[in-house]
Structure formats: C-alpha cells, structure tokens
Design a protein around this motif. Structure first.
Motif, PDB file in Angstrom:
ATOM      1  N   GLY A 191       0.657  -1.291   0.025  1.00 14.94           N
ATOM      2  CA  GLY A 191      -0.014   0.064   0.016  1.00 14.94           C
ATOM      3  C   GLY A 191       1.009   1.166   0.038  1.00 14.94           C
ATOM      4  O   GLY A 191       2.150   1.254  -0.381  1.00 14.94           O
ATOM      5  N   THR A 192       0.234   2.488   0.482  1.00 20.11           N
ATOM      6  CA  THR A 192       0.896   3.688   0.490  1.00 20.11           C
ATOM      7  C   THR A 192       0.853   4.091   1.948  1.00 20.11           C
ATOM      8  O   THR A 192      -0.067   4.748   2.468  1.00 20.11           O
ATOM      9  CB  THR A 192       0.080   4.723  -0.513  1.00 20.11           C
ATOM     10  N   ILE A 193       1.972   3.850   2.676  1.00 20.60           N
ATOM     11  CA  ILE A 193       2.063   4.265   4.057  1.00 20.60           C
ATOM     12  C   ILE A 193       2.010   5.687   4.254  1.00 20.60           C
ATOM     13  O   ILE A 193       1.435   6.040   5.389  1.00 20.60           O
ATOM     14  CB  ILE A 193       3.112   3.429   4.903  1.00 20.60           C
ATOM     15  N   GLU A 194       1.981   6.250   3.327  1.00 19.25           N
ATOM     16  CA  GLU A 194       2.230   7.845   3.569  1.00 19.25           C
ATOM     17  C   GLU A 194       0.863   8.485   3.651  1.00 19.25           C
ATOM     18  O   GLU A 194       0.507   9.658   3.748  1.00 19.25           O
ATOM     19  CB  GLU A 194       3.035   8.571   2.688  1.00 19.25           C
ATOM     20  N   ASN A 226      -3.244 -22.289  -1.212  1.00 13.81           N
ATOM     21  CA  ASN A 226      -1.905 -22.694  -0.697  1.00 13.81           C
ATOM     22  C   ASN A 226      -0.983 -21.628  -0.120  1.00 13.81           C
ATOM     23  O   ASN A 226       0.200 -21.669  -0.040  1.00 13.81           O
ATOM     24  CB  ASN A 226      -1.466 -23.427  -1.859  1.00 13.81           C
ATOM     25  N   LEU A 227      -1.602 -20.487   0.277  1.00 15.13           N
ATOM     26  CA  LEU A 227      -0.695 -19.403   0.649  1.00 15.13           C
ATOM     27  C   LEU A 227       0.023 -19.803   2.033  1.00 15.13           C
ATOM     28  O   LEU A 227      -0.649 -20.302   2.844  1.00 15.13           O
ATOM     29  CB  LEU A 227      -1.380 -17.942   0.864  1.00 15.13           C
ATOM     30  N   ARG A 228       1.485 -19.456   1.839  1.00 10.39           N
ATOM     31  CA  ARG A 228       2.058 -19.838   3.253  1.00 10.39           C
ATOM     32  C   ARG A 228       2.510 -18.391   3.912  1.00 10.39           C
ATOM     33  O   ARG A 228       2.798 -18.365   5.080  1.00 10.39           O
ATOM     34  CB  ARG A 228       3.354 -20.625   2.677  1.00 10.39           C
ATOM     35  N   VAL A 229       2.915 -17.543   2.833  1.00 10.11           N
ATOM     36  CA  VAL A 229       3.469 -16.064   3.342  1.00 10.11           C
ATOM     37  C   VAL A 229       2.380 -15.047   2.833  1.00 10.11           C
ATOM     38  O   VAL A 229       2.225 -14.837   1.569  1.00 10.11           O
ATOM     39  CB  VAL A 229       4.722 -15.988   2.838  1.00 10.11           C
ATOM     40  N   ILE A 230       2.059 -14.269   3.674  1.00 15.47           N
ATOM     41  CA  ILE A 230       1.117 -13.057   3.284  1.00 15.47           C
ATOM     42  C   ILE A 230       1.843 -11.769   3.757  1.00 15.47           C
ATOM     43  O   ILE A 230       1.968 -11.491   5.316  1.00 15.47           O
ATOM     44  CB  ILE A 230      -0.404 -13.159   3.698  1.00 15.47           C
ATOM     45  N   ASN A 231       2.151 -10.810   2.972  1.00 18.26           N
ATOM     46  CA  ASN A 231       2.818  -9.564   3.305  1.00 18.26           C
ATOM     47  C   ASN A 231       1.798  -8.310   2.987  1.00 18.26           C
ATOM     48  O   ASN A 231       1.482  -8.321   1.486  1.00 18.26           O
ATOM     49  CB  ASN A 231       4.053  -9.485   2.654  1.00 18.26           C
ATOM     50  N   LEU A 232       1.121  -7.843   4.039  1.00 19.14           N
ATOM     51  CA  LEU A 232       0.339  -6.733   3.673  1.00 19.14           C
ATOM     52  C   LEU A 232       0.869  -5.400   4.140  1.00 19.14           C
ATOM     53  O   LEU A 232       0.700  -5.283   5.311  1.00 19.14           O
ATOM     54  CB  LEU A 232      -1.143  -6.882   4.562  1.00 19.14           C
ATOM     55  N   TYR A 233       1.532  -4.743   3.539  1.00 19.56           N
ATOM     56  CA  TYR A 233       2.344  -3.603   3.868  1.00 19.56           C
ATOM     57  C   TYR A 233       1.742  -2.212   3.712  1.00 19.56           C
ATOM     58  O   TYR A 233       1.618  -1.809   2.348  1.00 19.56           O
ATOM     59  CB  TYR A 233       3.831  -3.984   3.178  1.00 19.56           C
ATOM     60  N   ASN A 286       2.886  -5.112   8.888  1.00 13.05           N
ATOM     61  CA  ASN A 286       3.795  -3.901   9.015  1.00 13.05           C
ATOM     62  C   ASN A 286       3.039  -2.670   8.601  1.00 13.05           C
ATOM     63  O   ASN A 286       2.788  -2.555   7.348  1.00 13.05           O
ATOM     64  CB  ASN A 286       5.270  -4.076   8.578  1.00 13.05           C
ATOM     65  N   PHE A 287       2.912  -1.653   9.436  1.00 12.34           N
ATOM     66  CA  PHE A 287       2.232  -0.258   8.811  1.00 12.34           C
ATOM     67  C   PHE A 287       0.814  -0.415   8.503  1.00 12.34           C
ATOM     68  O   PHE A 287       0.507   0.487   7.864  1.00 12.34           O
ATOM     69  CB  PHE A 287       3.331   0.379   7.791  1.00 12.34           C
ATOM     70  N   CYS A 288       0.426  -1.415   8.929  1.00 10.47           N
ATOM     71  CA  CYS A 288      -1.389  -1.308   8.729  1.00 10.47           C
ATOM     72  C   CYS A 288      -1.841  -0.808  10.065  1.00 10.47           C
ATOM     73  O   CYS A 288      -2.099  -1.587  11.005  1.00 10.47           O
ATOM     74  CB  CYS A 288      -1.720  -2.783   8.694  1.00 10.47           C
ATOM     75  N   THR A 289      -2.088   0.507  10.219  1.00  6.15           N
ATOM     76  CA  THR A 289      -2.343   1.151  11.504  1.00  6.15           C
ATOM     77  C   THR A 289      -3.758   0.854  11.858  1.00  6.15           C
ATOM     78  O   THR A 289      -4.187   1.011  13.279  1.00  6.15           O
ATOM     79  CB  THR A 289      -2.199   2.504  11.160  1.00  6.15           C
ATOM     80  N   ARG A 290      -4.648   0.333  10.903  1.00  3.55           N
ATOM     81  CA  ARG A 290      -5.898  -0.034  11.710  1.00  3.55           C
ATOM     82  C   ARG A 290      -6.025  -1.282  12.338  1.00  3.55           C
ATOM     83  O   ARG A 290      -7.378  -1.873  12.837  1.00  3.55           O
ATOM     84  CB  ARG A 290      -7.114   0.193  10.509  1.00  3.55           C
ATOM     85  N   ASN A 311      13.537 -14.168   2.773  1.00  2.00           N
ATOM     86  CA  ASN A 311      13.685 -14.133   1.126  1.00  2.00           C
ATOM     87  C   ASN A 311      12.234 -13.955   0.904  1.00  2.00           C
ATOM     88  O   ASN A 311      12.102 -13.487  -0.635  1.00  2.00           O
ATOM     89  CB  ASN A 311      14.494 -15.390   0.623  1.00  2.00           C
ATOM     90  N   GLU A 312      11.237 -14.629   1.144  1.00  2.00           N
ATOM     91  CA  GLU A 312       9.832 -14.800   0.756  1.00  2.00           C
ATOM     92  C   GLU A 312       9.227 -13.299   1.103  1.00  2.00           C
ATOM     93  O   GLU A 312       8.405 -12.927   0.398  1.00  2.00           O
ATOM     94  CB  GLU A 312       9.169 -15.728   1.466  1.00  2.00           C
ATOM     95  N   LEU A 313       9.673 -12.413   2.058  1.00  2.00           N
ATOM     96  CA  LEU A 313       9.212 -11.193   2.481  1.00  2.00           C
ATOM     97  C   LEU A 313       9.837 -10.048   1.678  1.00  2.00           C
ATOM     98  O   LEU A 313       9.235  -8.954   1.637  1.00  2.00           O
ATOM     99  CB  LEU A 313       9.482 -11.048   3.889  1.00  2.00           C
ATOM    100  N   ARG A 314      10.856 -10.367   0.963  1.00  2.00           N
ATOM    101  CA  ARG A 314      11.435  -9.244   0.086  1.00  2.00           C
ATOM    102  C   ARG A 314      10.524  -8.824  -1.133  1.00  2.00           C
ATOM    103  O   ARG A 314       9.922  -9.651  -1.589  1.00  2.00           O
ATOM    104  CB  ARG A 314      12.689  -9.905  -0.434  1.00  2.00           C
ATOM    105  N   PHE A 315      10.488  -7.445  -1.152  1.00  2.00           N
ATOM    106  CA  PHE A 315       9.936  -7.044  -2.457  1.00  2.00           C
ATOM    107  C   PHE A 315      10.576  -5.660  -3.079  1.00  2.00           C
ATOM    108  O   PHE A 315      11.266  -5.305  -2.145  1.00  2.00           O
ATOM    109  CB  PHE A 315       8.444  -6.757  -2.154  1.00  2.00           C
ATOM    110  N   ASN A 316      10.166  -5.259  -4.006  1.00  2.00           N
ATOM    111  CA  ASN A 316      10.947  -4.182  -4.671  1.00  2.00           C
ATOM    112  C   ASN A 316      12.330  -4.294  -4.592  1.00  2.00           C
ATOM    113  O   ASN A 316      13.169  -3.456  -4.467  1.00  2.00           O
ATOM    114  CB  ASN A 316      10.454  -2.937  -3.958  1.00  2.00           C
TER     115      ASN A 316
END
Length: 539
Positions: A211-214, A238-245, A271-275, A534-539
């Motif tokens: 998302g857009t944390i700003e 079959n999801l093992r890793v979920i990253n909602l950033y 991380n940074f999902c403030t709600r 390694n699974e959590l890396r993005f960008n």
C-alpha cells in the motif's frame, strides 16, 4: 571473485573494448596463476603469446562473467562487438528482469519490441519479472503466459496509475506463479482486473500487497478499498506467506477473512497497517496452526485483544512488535504464555521493561533466540541487557541495542566476547536520541574486540555521532585488524565525519570500496535473519 582476478578481467575487458592487444609483460600482478598453476609471466615467456583478447575465452566462460553483470551493464556490453551482442542476448542471462527505472530497472520505450523480446530472449528461462503500469497490458500478459511457462514470480506495480487499461479481453495469465506482488494505487480500483486473474492464482504460496503508508489516517476520511482481500483468499488456498504492507484500509475484518481460508499460513506480516487492533488474532492463532512468524511493526494493536489470544497453543517463533503501544502488563502476560522465540523485535516499545526481559530470561523464552532488537527501549536498563547477553549471547546472530545513552564502549568491550556467532551488530546513539552523551566513546576498543571475537561478523553499525566518537593515531591498526580478521564483513555503517573518512580510506586502499557507509544513507537491521526473509522481500 578474487580482487586480482577481477583486476585481470578488467584489463581484458578494456582490451576488447578498445580493440587492441593487451601486453601482460607490463602487468605487475605476477602471482596470478593460470589454470595449470603457472604464473602469467612464466606462461608468457614459454609460449611467447603476443596478443590477448577476452574474446578468445570460451563462450561458457564469458557467459559466467556476464552473469555477474546487471541488466544495464549487459546492454552496454552488447555494444562492444557482434559476439558480445549475441552472448548478451542469451536467455540464461535474463532469468530475472527488472523494468522499473525508479528501482534501477530498465526503461522500455517500445512496447512492441519488448513483446518480441519476451519470446526471443526470455522464453523458457524467465523466472521473475516486474512490470510498471505502462507495461501491464493484455498483450504483454498474454505473451508472458504463452511463452514463459517457468515464470514463477511476478510484480505488478499500479502505484503510479491514474487510469487502468481495459482488461475485458484478458483471458489468460501466468498460471505457475509461486509469488505475486501487487503495488496498489491511491485512486485505482483493481477489482475489474483481479476478477480476470483469480482463476490463475491457485498455485500461489507468497502474496505481497503493498500500500501507500504515507496516506492520511484521519478517522473522518472516507476509506476506499482498492482491492478485495476477501476474494483473493478464496482463490489462493495454498498461501504460506502473506505480506500486507502499509495498506491504510486493512483492519481486523480482513485478517479474519484470511484466517478462515489460509490454513497453510506460516508467516503473516502486517507492518504499517495502522488500523489493525488485534481482535482477529484469536481466530488466526486458532485456525492457522502452522503460523510461526508474526510481524506487527507500527500497527495499532491494543492490550485487551492481544491478551485474549491463546498464545500458549501457538507455534510462534518470530515476533516483531516494533513501535507499538502495548503496556508492561500486557507484555508480561503474552510473553509468559508464548513459546520460545527465535526472533524478537521490540524497538521503541515503552512497555518493554526490565520486568518483561526478566520474565523472558527466567522462563527460557529466549534461550535459543537467533536475533533480538532492543533499540530505543527507554524503560530497559542496560544491566539486565548485559545479563541476558552474557547468558544467551553465544546463540545470537543479530543484536540491535542502539539509543541507550548510558551504554558506552565498556559495555560492548565486555559483552562482545560472548557474541562469538554474531553476524549483525548495531550500537550507539545518534544525534537527538534521548539524552546527549557527555563522555567520549573510544571506538578503537570496540573494533579490536570485534576483530578478536566476532570472526563471522557481516554487518556492523556504530551510530554515535562524530562529536562523541574518540579515536587515536593508532586507529588505523585497529581498523586493519577488523578488516583482515572479519573477512565476511559486508557493511560498516558510521556517522559521517572525520572518523568515517579514516575508515573509508582504509577499506578503499584494500579495494573494498562498498563496505563503509554513512548512517544518513544506510540503516542496518536484523530482518535478514528472519526465517522467511527471502519470501518477504519485495521491490
């Protein structure tokens, strides 16, 4: 690659570029050996070879050299000669393709030529590609699906989109994906696009939604869900890793939906999902029995929901609650009931006090801890930290303990001898952190202790400002010890100042130009020691 070997290849490459012979007789690297063990000078004298050209190397050797280059460097090499142009187009060099210029990727100006490249250059070799909004089209997605069956990781970046392409005729999509990353836009609703691809996502194991944390978190501002999380989980069993950033509309309702359908979930990063308040974690822990990693940095988790979770029945081993507002009473309760932790991050947590750490030590919750971050924990005394590190430091690979104004070189000099397996170490207090340090810190003693006891050290960050750091005329000797004995050292981060310049010059003389960095440009973290890093890396 050995520096002298790299130097030799550089000479060869220069000769190929200039199309002129290379004279090895003028080379002073006399101890560089050839394949059969003879020195190059000895080899030259016996065989009387007059010219050397990198193009004389076997193609498989050239391909190996080219595999170390970035895509930009590969394209520059294609301009040298016909042979290099042909080699640079070898599909084995195009397994991972980055096409977002803002992240040092290639810029594609001609979409039609790019579509041709997919079948001719990428084809069976392509495993990962990221696409900016201008390249997320029906034609490109069709071509990737038809010509790249081994594509298993895909990033779709909608973050700069103001208008979406028409996807009504999208009827095929890469179907062997293991990882999908979607970067959201503030103004574009993606449900029309997502409806076309849901049926192709059943093989997904890792999902990133960025998302857009700003964005503003004003409670009176209307919240728009630009992507439907609940529908995604229905098509990704079959999801093992979920990253909602950094997604400003994600709340516990969405996490409840995830928990109801992702029974194989092992890592959940919010991380940074403030709600997020934590009310959903009762069901998450109850239903996702394989969950081992929970990352909650800068979320809005509260005491009551967190204390309601049956942590004692979980298999959690990695936890990040950085910059949250849980109280001491809450932390005492949940840590007492949690299983042993291999990774713990609690920086900027005022509730993490001496009592909390004592509970963790007394009940052996950190006896096998691999990495811990205690930075900026203002209610934690350094004496209890010293006790913990003395008792369990031999297991640690990462320690971050910055922002403690009363911790100087004496603390680290005495404790480093207990950190013989350490790989990442962060210490010091930068400008503006709590109380100003009134004493000088003798950094030479810290470097000497690291050189003696931390042979596995890979990353070291010393945050003390230039006015606090004290060094001597003999500092070069201690820097030499660190550089020569800590052979795995990849990053040494210092505050920009006179001492930084001394250390940087020392490493540059040893041809290690990228090791020394400044705190204004770089930050060290323990996150690379996460099991799912390694699974959590993005960008």
């Amino acid at each position: 690659m050995h520096p002298r070997t790299a130097s030799k290849l550089s000479i060869l490459a220069s000769g190929a570029w200039d199309n002129k012979p290379i004279d090895y007789n003028n080379d002073d690297d006399g101890d560089l050996t050839t394949y059969d063990g003879e020195s190059t000078d000895h080899f030259t004298q016996h065989h009387q070879i007059k010219k050397y050209n990198i193009s004389l190397l076997p193609e498989k050797n050239l391909l190996t050299i080219f595999s170390y280059l970035t895509l930009q460097e590969l394209l520059r090499c294609s301009l040298v000669c016909r042979q290099w142009r042909s080699l640079s187009q070898n599909s084995r060099l195009w397994k991972r393709v980055y096409l977002r210029p803002e992240y040092n990727g290639l810029h594609i100006s001609n979409v039609n030529k790019f579509i041709t490249m997919i079948s001719k250059r990428f084809s069976l070799a392509l495993q990962y590609i990221d696409l900016p909004i201008e390249l997320i089209t029906i034609d490109i997605l069709h071509e990737l699906a038809n010509k790249c069956p081994n594509l298993n990781r895909l990033t779709l970046d909608f973050s700069t989109a103001m208008q979406l392409h028409d996807f009504n005729e999208l009827n095929i999509f890469p179907c062997n994906l293991k990882m999908l990353c979607i970067c959201l836009s503030d103004v574009i609703f993606l449900e029309g696009f997502m409806r076309k691809i849901y049926s192709f996502l059943s093989s997904l194991e890792t999902l990133h939604i960025i998302g857009t944390i700003e964005k503003s978190t004003d409670p009176e501002e209307e919240i728009y869900e630009t992507i439907n999380i609940s529908k995604i989980k229905l098509h990704t069993p079959n999801l093992r890793v979920i990253n909602l950033y950094g997604i400003y509309f994600i709340d516990d309702y969405h996490i409840e939906a995830i928990a109801s359908g992702c029974i194989h979930l092992e890592c959940l990063a919010l991380n940074f999902c403030t709600r997020i308040k934590g009310t959903s974690f009762v069901n998450v822990i109850q239903r996702c029995r394989k969950l081992k990693c929970l990352l909650l940095q800068n979320t809005g988790i509260e005491d009551s929901p967190m204390c309601s979770v049956a942590w004692e029945s979980s298999y959690l081993s990695e936890l990040d609650i950085s910059s949250t507002e849980l109280t001491e009473e809450c932390l005492l309760d949940i840590f007492f009931r949690m299983p042993k932790l291999n990774y713990l991050a609690v920086p900027n947590c005022d509730g993490f006090t001496d009592k909390v750490l004592e509970i963790l030590i007394h009940h052996g919750k950190l006896s096998t801890c691999r990495a811990i971050d205690l930075s900026n924990t203002v209610n934690l005394d350094y004496e209890i930290v010293f006790t913990f590190l003395t008792k369990h430091g031999r297991h640690l690979q990462g320690i971050a303990y910055a922002g403690a104004a009363n911790v100087t070189e004496e603390f680290w000099r005495n404790i480093i001898k207990s950190l013989k397996n350490i790989k990442i170490m962060i210490m010091g207090s930068p400008y503006g952190m709590f109380k100003k340090i009134t004493t000088k810190v003798h950094v030479d003693q810290i470097l000497d202790a690291c050189a003696q006891y931390c042979s596995k050290l890979e990353r070291l960050e010393i945050q003390w400002d230039p006015d606090t750091v004290r060094y001597s005329d003999y500092s070069s000797k201690f820097i030499d010890h660190l550089r020569t004995r800590c052979t795995y050292l990849q990053s040494l981060v210092l505050s920009d100042g006179a001492y930084y310049e001394v250390v940087k010059a020392n490493f540059e003389r040893a041809e290690r130009n990228t090791v020394v960095r400044t705190t204004t440009m770089y930050r060290t973290s323990n996150v690379s020691l996460l099991h799912y890093y390694n699974e959590l890396r993005f960008n």
